[in-house]
Write a protein that holds these residues in place. Structure first.
Motif, short mmCIF file in Angstrom:
data_model
loop_
_atom_site.label_atom_id
_atom_site.label_comp_id
_atom_site.label_asym_id
_atom_site.label_seq_id
_atom_site.Cartn_x
_atom_site.Cartn_y
_atom_site.Cartn_z
N TYR A 267 26.21 3.41 72.87
CA TYR A 267 24.78 3.39 73.23
C TYR A 267 24.40 4.65 74.00
CZ TYR A 267 20.48 2.06 75.61
OH TYR A 267 19.20 2.04 76.11
N ASP A 268 25.23 5.02 75.00
CA ASP A 268 24.94 6.22 75.80
C ASP A 268 24.88 7.46 74.91
OD1 ASP A 268 24.97 4.63 78.02
OD2 ASP A 268 26.92 5.31 78.77
N GLY A 269 25.83 7.59 73.99
CA GLY A 269 25.87 8.77 73.12
C GLY A 269 24.67 8.83 72.19
N LEU A 270 24.29 7.69 71.62
CA LEU A 270 23.14 7.66 70.72
C LEU A 270 21.86 8.04 71.45
CD1 LEU A 270 23.72 4.50 68.50
CD2 LEU A 270 23.58 6.86 67.73
N VAL A 271 21.65 7.47 72.64
CA VAL A 271 20.44 7.77 73.41
C VAL A 271 20.36 9.26 73.73
CG1 VAL A 271 19.25 7.38 75.60
CG2 VAL A 271 20.23 5.45 74.37
#
Length: 384
Positions: A267-271
């Protein structure tokens, strides 16, 4: 039944979607009903009935929350239960005693069961002498013609190994899928000697980090847990088609399971990538389970349902392909997840020179396409 209901209801988590769960008496915070957590200076306000009463356009009404519940609960709610998009479906109930979130009678019974003669839960009591364990042993030993008593687990295993199979079980035990077992003599000492001298065959494959297509970016993520459950961390790193380092981040998340850490890292990487327009993007994780869940091939467990929902929503905001990579091809993200355990909070690396020396070495290894080896034992099997 009413007594059992009071015990069991606390293990039903209501995942917040449109806010249809009861604000005070449903367990939607994973802490139990809020009414049970209230302090004397925060009386239960019966005019508030549903979770949606605390929301405005799908977001928390912070000032109303602060007037209604203690500050620690406000912080827990606002940090743990946010959706990136508004969902109009009704709140979903998850059974927390099973990883898949589905109710089973056996798990409910395990929650409320008790023995007629309670004892310390040793290995022998759980698997041999407890009421239900003893009943299960009796069913199968009677069918196999094996006589007790069974006092220790290792003694029970030896009796089963040495027993002459009854006529009922011969058809079941006749098909041996592992040919090497035919070479083992029947006695327990021979079995031990055989296993001590057994040498498995080993196979290997070459694995390396692969660069994305020209004009694409690649983000690798990883999560780690010290204990599973235990303290967890989440990390991601971004590189371009020239294999040049762009950005990386790693953070301590709290205490939970490794799968939750993997989901938070993705999630962190996608955001980050979507927000900074690092698109089109090829995203890799070494958690095959998480990739299958995001692709819709596997059921999502209740513990990461919110994270997977947000990952899917962010994925729709650009040209993003999500795939699986072996851990040997994900070494930089893997290093960063463990590196953060020596610190607190979050570490961000905005250029190559800011990376630790060990991380720089991994970036250079990937850039030169130097492979790693993955070894695994080979088990020969006979065809049915």
């Amino acid at each position: 039944m009413l007594e059992a209901r009071d015990v069991i209801e606390k293990d039903i988590w209501w995942e917040t979607r449109n806010g249809s769960a009861n604000f005070w008496y449903d367990n939607w915070t994973k802490l139990g009903p809020i009414a049970d957590l209230m302090l004397t200076n925060f009386p239960v306000d019966e005019t508030i009935q549903y979770v949606e009463d605390m929301m405005i356009n799908g977001q928390w009404n912070l000032s109303k929350l602060q007037r209604t519940v203690p500050e620690d609960l406000v912080e827990h709610i606002t940090h743990s239960f946010n959706r990136d998009t508004i969902d109009q479906s009704i709140d979903k109930a998850w059974w927390m005693l099973n990883a898949n979130g589905k109710f089973t009678v056996s798990s409910a019974w395990e929650k409320i069961r008790c023995c007629s003669q309670p004892q310390q839960e040793t290995l022998e009591h759980i698997f041999l002498t407890g009421d239900y364990a003893a009943a299960m042993w009796k069913v199968f030993t009677d069918a196999a013609g094996i006589q007790g008593p069974f006092v220790q687990v290792k003694q029970a295993v030896k009796k089963w190994w040495d027993a002459k199979c009854s006529a009922k079980l011969k058809p079941l035990l006749g098909k041996i899928k592992y040919p090497w077992m035919k070479d083992i003599l029947g006695s327990w000492p021979h079995l031990v000697n055989y296993l001590e001298s057994y040498k498995p065959q080993i196979s290997y494959i070459l694995v390396h980090w692969s660069s994305p297509l020209q004009g694409w970016y690649k983000c690798n993520s990883d999560g780690a847990s010290k204990g599973n459950p235990g303290p967890i961390s989440a990390a991601f790193c971004v590189r371009d088609s020239l294999r040049d380092f762009i950005y990386a981040s790693t953070r301590r998340v709290g205490d939970t399971s490794c799968l939750v850490a993997e989901a938070k890292a993705m999630y962190d990487g996608l955001v980050y990538c979507v927000t900074n327009q690092l698109l089109p993007l090829y995203f890799e994780s070494d958690s095959l389970s998480l990739v299958k869940m995001v692709e819709g091939e596997w059921d999502v467990p209740w513990s990461i349902s919110l994270e997977v929902y947000n990952i899917i929503e962010w994925r729709r905001k650009g040209v993003i392909h999500i795939g699986y990579v072996m851990r040997e091809g994900n070494q930089l993200a893997d290093f960063l997840t463990n590196h953060i355990f020596s610190f607190a909070g979050t570490l961000c690396f905005e250029n190559f020179m800011e990376l630790p020396a060990a991380a720089k070495r991994l970036v250079n290894i990937d850039k030169m396409q130097m492979p790693s080896f993955r070894f695994k034992p080979v088990f020969a099997r006979e065809l049915d």
